[in-house]
Design a protein around this motif. Structure first.
Motif, mmCIF file in Angstrom:
data_model
loop_
_atom_site.group_PDB
_atom_site.id
_atom_site.type_symbol
_atom_site.label_atom_id
_atom_site.label_comp_id
_atom_site.label_asym_id
_atom_site.label_seq_id
_atom_site.Cartn_x
_atom_site.Cartn_y
_atom_site.Cartn_z
ATOM 1 N N GLY A 158 0.827 -1.218 0.000
ATOM 2 C CA GLY A 158 0.000 0.000 0.000
ATOM 3 C C GLY A 158 0.853 1.255 0.000
ATOM 4 N N TRP A 159 1.893 1.258 0.836
ATOM 5 C CA TRP A 159 2.778 2.424 0.921
ATOM 6 C C TRP A 159 3.591 2.591 -0.357
ATOM 7 N N ILE A 160 4.029 1.463 -0.909
ATOM 8 C CA ILE A 160 4.804 1.553 -2.156
ATOM 9 C C ILE A 160 3.938 2.144 -3.263
ATOM 10 N N GLN A 161 2.697 1.706 -3.331
ATOM 11 C CA GLN A 161 1.795 2.247 -4.361
ATOM 12 C C GLN A 161 1.606 3.746 -4.161
ATOM 13 N N ARG A 162 1.544 4.181 -2.913
ATOM 14 C CA ARG A 162 1.395 5.616 -2.646
ATOM 15 C C ARG A 162 2.630 6.377 -3.118
ATOM 16 N N ASP A 176 9.722 17.712 -8.653
ATOM 17 C CA ASP A 176 9.503 19.118 -8.323
ATOM 18 C C ASP A 176 9.347 19.280 -6.810
ATOM 19 N N ARG A 177 9.252 20.532 -6.377
ATOM 20 C CA ARG A 177 9.261 20.820 -4.947
ATOM 21 C C ARG A 177 8.094 20.142 -4.232
ATOM 22 N N GLY A 178 6.927 20.202 -4.880
ATOM 23 C CA GLY A 178 5.742 19.592 -4.285
ATOM 24 C C GLY A 178 5.916 18.092 -4.096
ATOM 25 N N GLN A 179 6.505 17.448 -5.124
ATOM 26 C CA GLN A 179 6.732 16.006 -5.016
ATOM 27 C C GLN A 179 7.710 15.702 -3.893
ATOM 28 N N ARG A 180 8.771 16.477 -3.803
ATOM 29 C CA ARG A 180 9.788 16.198 -2.783
ATOM 30 C C ARG A 180 9.168 16.287 -1.400
ATOM 31 N N GLN A 181 8.361 17.321 -1.210
ATOM 32 C CA GLN A 181 7.738 17.512 0.106
ATOM 33 C C GLN A 181 6.784 16.351 0.413
ATOM 34 N N ALA A 182 5.951 16.008 -0.583
ATOM 35 C CA ALA A 182 4.955 14.949 -0.379
ATOM 36 C C ALA A 182 5.624 13.605 -0.119
ATOM 37 N N LEU A 183 6.724 13.346 -0.824
ATOM 38 C CA LEU A 183 7.435 12.069 -0.640
ATOM 39 C C LEU A 183 8.008 11.983 0.771
ATOM 40 N N ARG A 184 8.603 13.069 1.192
ATOM 41 C CA ARG A 184 9.209 13.075 2.524
ATOM 42 C C ARG A 184 8.144 12.845 3.592
ATOM 43 N N GLU A 185 7.011 13.507 3.440
ATOM 44 C CA GLU A 185 5.914 13.348 4.416
ATOM 45 C C GLU A 185 5.415 11.905 4.431
ATOM 46 N N ALA A 186 5.256 11.328 3.233
ATOM 47 C CA ALA A 186 4.750 9.949 3.150
ATOM 48 C C ALA A 186 5.723 8.979 3.818
ATOM 49 N N VAL A 187 7.007 9.155 3.559
ATOM 50 C CA VAL A 187 8.004 8.246 4.142
ATOM 51 C C VAL A 187 8.049 8.408 5.662
ATOM 52 N N GLU A 188 7.957 9.639 6.122
ATOM 53 C CA GLU A 188 7.983 9.854 7.583
ATOM 54 C C GLU A 188 6.754 9.241 8.248
ATOM 55 N N GLN A 189 5.628 9.285 7.558
ATOM 56 C CA GLN A 189 4.421 8.640 8.100
ATOM 57 C C GLN A 189 4.636 7.129 8.210
ATOM 58 N N LEU A 222 13.707 7.173 9.238
ATOM 59 C CA LEU A 222 13.254 6.062 8.395
ATOM 60 C C LEU A 222 12.690 4.890 9.198
ATOM 61 N N GLY A 223 12.545 5.057 10.503
ATOM 62 C CA GLY A 223 11.876 4.026 11.284
ATOM 63 C C GLY A 223 12.832 2.995 11.859
ATOM 64 N N PRO A 224 12.272 2.058 12.611
ATOM 65 C CA PRO A 224 13.090 1.035 13.284
ATOM 66 C C PRO A 224 13.806 0.183 12.241
ATOM 67 N N LEU A 225 15.085 -0.048 12.455
ATOM 68 C CA LEU A 225 15.901 -0.740 11.462
ATOM 69 C C LEU A 225 15.680 -2.250 11.531
ATOM 70 N N SER A 226 15.248 -2.825 10.392
ATOM 71 C CA SER A 226 15.073 -4.281 10.321
ATOM 72 C C SER A 226 16.299 -4.874 9.633
ATOM 73 N N ALA A 227 16.416 -6.180 9.696
ATOM 74 C CA ALA A 227 17.566 -6.843 9.062
ATOM 75 C C ALA A 227 17.546 -6.614 7.557
ATOM 76 N N LEU A 228 16.366 -6.779 6.952
ATOM 77 C CA LEU A 228 16.258 -6.569 5.502
ATOM 78 C C LEU A 228 16.473 -5.108 5.169
ATOM 79 N N GLY A 229 15.922 -4.221 5.985
ATOM 80 C CA GLY A 229 16.096 -2.786 5.764
ATOM 81 C C GLY A 229 17.562 -2.409 5.757
ATOM 82 N N GLN A 230 18.316 -2.980 6.697
ATOM 83 C CA GLN A 230 19.753 -2.695 6.753
ATOM 84 C C GLN A 230 20.441 -3.224 5.493
ATOM 85 N N ALA A 231 20.082 -4.446 5.103
ATOM 86 C CA ALA A 231 20.699 -5.033 3.906
ATOM 87 C C ALA A 231 20.397 -4.198 2.661
#
Lengths: 431, 378
Positions: A158-162, A176-189, A222-231
């Motif tokens: 779901g998040w990837i699709q967003r 563009d600036r709007g995309q950068r802001q929106a992406l950052r907000e989505a990832v932080e969520q 970027l949230g709690p680090l998982s083993a796969l996330g680290q890899a």
């Protein structure tokens, strides 16, 4: 008045008496049917399964450090998933997909992806425990690791699709600036719930310049680090550099024709942009190795530009403006020469970064010299030109001056125009 | 880059920055000339008080505009060859959107916007001529019908090869009603058609360029309003305001078109009194052109934008063709919209900023050339 005209007027008179008929006859005209629905993909359960990680799919042979997933891996994963899914339920999904024609990807995916994730996760657990062997095979390369990535992508679908919606249709260019802001907000969520590194890694494949996404997220939580996330985080540099490698490999293809030249220029610009962004990224362990790789690839890019792209651009401009053949040059060649000149101007902006200032400078000088020769020839031809040939002469002279504008700026072009103005005025004068 | 140059140049004596909420008149608003210089993409051109032209450029960092005399522009950035020649073609007396369009077409037809634009410009000039012919033909057909010839009779006469005679008889009857020599009628119809060509006739007649643009503007209003609803937030608010301004323009255009159509519904009295109504019809045509000035590019930008409309929205908002106060009706709608526009500009000035490197100038110029091409062919 011819009979034909008489009939036409009579027909028009009929419509004046019955205006509704005009609308009806327009409706009765065999209008082209509704445009065929452009499906995003072939609507099968397998294809739907692939959607969350579709940007990661790549055809073999892949470069050694590629982070992409080959179709054979996706096929094997699907095979083990299907063995574990209820066939009746899967058939129902297949039927719904077919009826919708691929229109409701997210809604149908929301039903399929969690089931696929569970099935694949179970297969991975069984493989670790030695109970199953399908995903333990040595080929395709990195099969097990990629299966883990696919499982995680299904979990975060779901998040990837967003993120994909925010990025836009691939291949994604500059954000563009709007995309950068929106992406950052989505990832932080996302990061407030789980490790966002996986979704970021998957989504980064959608961009021409994946380094740009990492630059946007620099410093973000970027949230709690998982083993796969680290890899996957450790694969960041491979992901970025493999995109450069792909662009460099594309530049090894022979360049023939306008489309190939445009494509080659895009590859060169992409490679230059990725390397520029990568050298500014926050670095991991092995920073020295990364910077060495960036430098090596900048060198490789410069070599390819000097060996093939710059000569092709020069040829595209110089051959179109050969005074011996310019009088008969078709419009297509003139437009292609303009495209080549604009491409040269763009590469000129990256020249210092890549180290090709000299060769691009030489290209511009050669091209300008040829165009000036052509303008002298055209101005001389104009003396004898009449009617259609006079018009053509005027067009070509203006096109030549436009080329000077592209290569050297409007002030210089205006000087050339001023010089040839009397000739042009004479050519434009009504005969 | 252009904005930075403008800001730096703002200290120069010749650069004025008036702070009116909106222009007082269409002439003061200027004409949305289809420049190809990137820095002039959002600019309008208007006659300067002391002769020649000046360029009005929106301040993208906030409210207000910059006014720069045309001869001084190269001190800020170099205009393209196309734009220099275009302005050379224009005269500061009797400057309006229709004259500007013709000058644009002539400049493009000579190849200064590219060989492809030259072909399109030649096509557009030809289409203009055909439009007058189409209106002419439609009016003649209407008059033949009013002259008492039915479609059935015409079909029968055409089959027998004597329809030309019947058409002439019908038109002679019309000339008699108009109390004019029958030989003068074709010229009178032709003159009326020339006056109407750009406006055209109501459907199913030959719709003209300005009437078609009004219809497309109405579609743009709906599309932007729907997008605003689904998007919400600041972007939605900007799109909603743009839709409202478009709506205001469409309403005024529709009233003008209705007035033209009423005159044509009374075709006999109009022709009888011709050329008394020429000035009025020409005035209506020009008024339509002023109302619609700047919107054809917005229509094309929105229609051709990808699903993510934000970049198109930025260009439309920054160059939004607010109606000047001279176009206000008895209500305060125009002034109210201008106030809301100003507040939104202050609030959202940075919304569309992009601090990334812009494409190379030759690419921007080419994009503008292609956008102008699409706007003309649309």
């Amino acid at each position: 008045m011819s009979r034909d005209v008489q009939q036409k007027l009579a027909g028009a008179l009929r419509l004046t008496e019955a205006p509704g008929e005009a609308a009806q006859s327009a409706a009765a005209d065999p209008e082209p049917g509704p445009a065929p629905r452009v499906t995003v993909f072939e609507p099968t359960p397998f294809r739907l399964f692939c959607v969350p990680f579709e940007d990661m799919l790549g055809e073999e042979p892949l470069p050694p450090d590629s982070t992409r997933i080959v179709p054979a891996v996706a096929n094997l994963c699907w095979q083990v998933i299907v063995e574990r899914l209820n066939p009746v339920w899967l058939a129902a999904i297949a039927e719904e997909l077919k009826e919708s024609g691929g229109a409701h990807v997210d809604a149908l995916g929301a039903a399929l992806w969690p089931e696929c994730e569970q099935a694949l996760a179970a297969e991975i657990a069984d493989t670790r425990a030695g109970r199953r062997r399908t995903l333990a095979e040595r080929t395709p390369k990195n099969l097990f690791r990629r299966a883990e990535t696919i499982t995680a992508a299904l979990h975060d679908a779901g998040w990837i699709q967003r993120l994909k919606r925010l990025l836009g249709t691939p291949p994604v260019g500059r954000l563009d600036r709007g995309q950068r802001q929106a992406l950052r907000e989505a990832v932080e969520q996302l990061a407030r719930r789980r490790d966002a590194r996986i979704a970021v890694h998957v989504a980064a494949h959608r961009l021409r310049n994946p380094a740009e996404l990492f630059a946007v997220l620099a410093g973000a939580e970027l949230g709690p680090l998982s083993a796969l996330g680290q890899a996957l985080d450790e694969e960041r540099d491979s992901l970025i550099l493999s995109h450069v490698a792909a662009a460099l490999a594309a530049l090894d293809e022979p360049i023939s024709g306008r489309e190939a030249l445009t494509a080659a220029t895009e590859h060169a610009e992409t490679a230059a942009a990725i390397l520029a962004t990568a050298s500014g990224l926050e670095h991991h362990v092995g920073e020295a190795a990364l910077l060495r790789d960036v430098e090596r690839m900048q060198q490789a890019l410069a070599e390819r530009l000097d060996a093939s792209l710059v000569p092709a651009l020069r040829d595209g401009i110089v051959s179109a403006w050969d005074p011996a053949t310019i009088d008969a040059a078709p419009d297509e060649r003139i437009l292609a020469a303009e495209d080549a000149a604009r491409a040269a101007a763009r590469l000129g902006r990256d020249a210092m970064l890549i180290g090709t200032e000299y060769s691009i400078g030489l290209l511009v000088t050669d091209a300008l010299s040829q165009v000036h020769e052509a303008t002298r020839h055209l101005a001389a031809s104009a003396q004898q030109a009449r009617d259609e040939s006079a018009r053509r002469c005027a067009f070509l002279l203006v096109a030549a001056i436009r080329l000077v504008e592209i290569l050297a700026g409007s002030e210089r072009a205006f000087a050339v125009l001023t010089h040839h103005r009397p000739v042009l005025q004479a050519l434009w004068a009504p005969s | 880059m252009a904005q930075a140059a403008l800001t730096n140049a703002a200290e120069a004596v010749w650069l004025r920055i008036p702070d009116a909420l909106r222009p007082a008149s269409f002439a003061a608003r200027g004409v949305a000339v289809r420049f190809t210089t990137p820095g002039l993409a959002l600019a309008r051109l208007r006659p300067a008080a002391d002769g020649g032209f000046e360029v009005a450029m929106p301040n993208v960092a906030g409210p207000g505009i910059y006014l720069v005399p045309w001869p001084a522009l190269p001190e800020i950035f170099a205009p393209t060859l196309h734009d220099r020649l275009l302005v050379d073609e224009l005269s500061d007396s009797g400057f309006d959107p229709e004259r500007a369009r013709l000058a644009q077409l002539r400049t493009a037809a000579r190849g200064f916007a590219g060989i492809d634009a030259a072909a399109a410009a030649a096509q557009a000039i030809e289409r203009d001529a055909h439009a007058a012919t189409a209106v002419n033909l439609a009016l003649i057909v209407r008059l033949i019908h009013m002259g008492g010839l039915t479609a059935g009779e015409a079909q029968e006469a055409a089959a027998a090869g004597r329809a030309a005679e019947e058409y002439r008889r019908a038109l002679d009857r019309i000339a008699a009603r108009l109390e004019i020599d029958a030989r003068a009628l074709p010229d009178r119809i032709a003159a009326l058609s020339a006056s109407l060509a750009a406006v055209g006739l109501r459907e199913p007649g030959a719709g003209g360029r300005l009437r078609r643009l009004t219809a497309r503007l109405a579609e743009l209003r709906q599309a932007m309003a729907a997008w605003a609803d689904s998007e919400g937030g600041d972007y939605g608010a900007v799109a909603a305001l743009c839709a409202e301004v478009a709506g205001q323009t469409v309403d005024q255009c529709s009233r003008l078109l209705a007035a033209v159509d009423r005159r044509l519904d009374a075709l006999i009295p109009t022709l009888r009194a011709w050329p008394r109504d020429r000035e009025r019809l020409d005035g209506m045509r020009l008024q339509l052109a002023w109302l619609l000035d700047g919107w054809s590019r917005a229509v094309v930008l929105w229609e051709t934008a990808p699903p993510r409309k934000h970049t198109a929205l930025a260009a439309i908002f920054r160059a939004l063709p607010l109606l000047p106060s001279e176009a206000d009706g008895p209500d305060e709608a125009g002034a109210d919209l201008a106030h809301r526009h100003r507040r939104l500009v202050r609030r959202c000035a940075r919304l569309f900023d992009d601090d990334e490197a812009t494409p190379a100038a030759p690419d921007l110029i080419r994009r503008l050339e292609l956008a102008n091409l699409r706007a003309e062919l649309a």
